[in-house]
Design an enzyme around this catalytic site. Sequence first.
Site, short mmCIF file in Angstrom:
data_model
loop_
_atom_site.label_atom_id
_atom_site.label_comp_id
_atom_site.label_asym_id
_atom_site.label_seq_id
_atom_site.Cartn_x
_atom_site.Cartn_y
_atom_site.Cartn_z
CB CYS A 1 -5.56 -1.54 3.38
SG CYS A 1 -5.32 0.25 3.47
CB CYS B 1 -0.86 -0.04 1.25
SG CYS B 1 -1.97 1.35 1.49
CG HIS C 1 3.06 7.95 1.96
ND1 HIS C 1 3.63 8.74 1.00
CD2 HIS C 1 1.76 7.79 1.58
CE1 HIS C 1 2.73 9.04 0.08
NE2 HIS C 1 1.59 8.47 0.41
CB SER D 1 -0.33 3.66 4.17
OG SER D 1 -1.52 4.19 3.64
CG HIS E 1 -1.27 -1.40 6.28
ND1 HIS E 1 -0.22 -0.92 5.55
CD2 HIS E 1 -2.38 -0.89 5.73
CE1 HIS E 1 -0.68 -0.13 4.60
NE2 HIS E 1 -2.00 -0.10 4.67
ZN LIG Z 1 -3.21 0.80 3.27
#
Ligand SMILES: [Zn+2]
Length: 367
Positions: free
Chosen positions: A167, A42, A47, A44, A63
């Site tokens: 997610c 992902c 990042h 995220s 995650h």
């Molecule tokens: Zn995510």
Amino acid sequence: MTIQTKAALLRAYGEPLRIEAITLDEPGPGEVVVRLGATGVCHSDFHMLDGGFKTPLPTVLGHEGAGVVEAVGPEVRGVAVGDHVVLSWIPSCGRCRYCVEGRPALCVDRQGVERRGGPVRMHDAGGKDIHQFLDTSAFAERVLVRAEGVIPIAADVPLETAALVGCAVLTGIGAVARTARVEAGSGVAVIGCGGVGLNVIQGARLVGAAHIIAVDRRPAALALAREFGATETLDSSDPAAGDVARAIRKLSGGGVDYAFEVVGRPETIATAWESLAPGGTAVVVGLTKQNGQVTLRSDFLSEKKLLGCIFGSSVPRVDVPRVLELYRLGRLKLDELATRRYRLDEVNAALAVLDGGEAGRGVIVFE
Ligand SMILES: [Zn+2]
Ligand SMILES: [Zn+2]
């Protein structure tokens, strides 16, 4: 007793992840160990790599996972060894004000392994602590998580399909169905057509949006967007497209009812705001910089609304089975989301392409 596993460690910002043998503690009360089948990659996670977002180090990112329960601690109910599960990165408490209101994504008493104030439960070969990321740390063959953070699913759903539900799918579809509650017949724009954006698009199709305008600077992402239900596409890298908000207003006959920003940048949030019809709603789904600033033209007499969003305001225990039922009925595309497959030791390559703008989602598949 400890549990041996292999994981991709982030030891320092700006460095590649390192595959290491680590140990997990035995599951304590209310905890389970899941052997992962797959983990999605992902933005995220991406990042976190350069320290633009902070998380305690060393850590194991990842995650968006699904796997099979391998061990359960005492006092675990509702999940058993052998169950196939999707990981939820918000293991909500079930008791706080937000949980009781049906908004577990805002839980103020998240029950992650580390959040309960106990000792850190992952260790490297030298016995040093490794911190859990987003209550999951799923770039690993096994995870130790709270039972609140695992959602049982049918065993016939492929784990690499189920992983993405944890997610991208819940966030995208939830943003439409739960955060914004888009009505049938609405005009929708989706700015950013990555893994989450594609799910915003198919969520909008699912609830009966009329126009679904997909915006991206990657032609391959726009091609996928059409497959997922976009009725119109706008290539924002094409100078002929001009001002994106104006182009959206033109395509939608005066502005959209809902604009979803799935990038996380101030400029694209402003574009979403400017593309709205009077009374319209802009939803910021993209992960924005911590404590960043967003500038919007003041235009409040038009009764526009701006909504924040975390995890699609989802209720994982309700939404995971719903999404999988819609998938079973052929009304949601999930298998088509995973466009790249990697082994765990290829995790750095899987993360690197997120910078280069590959379309679709990468998935790490475990042996
Ligand atoms: Zn995510
Ligand atoms: Zn709660």
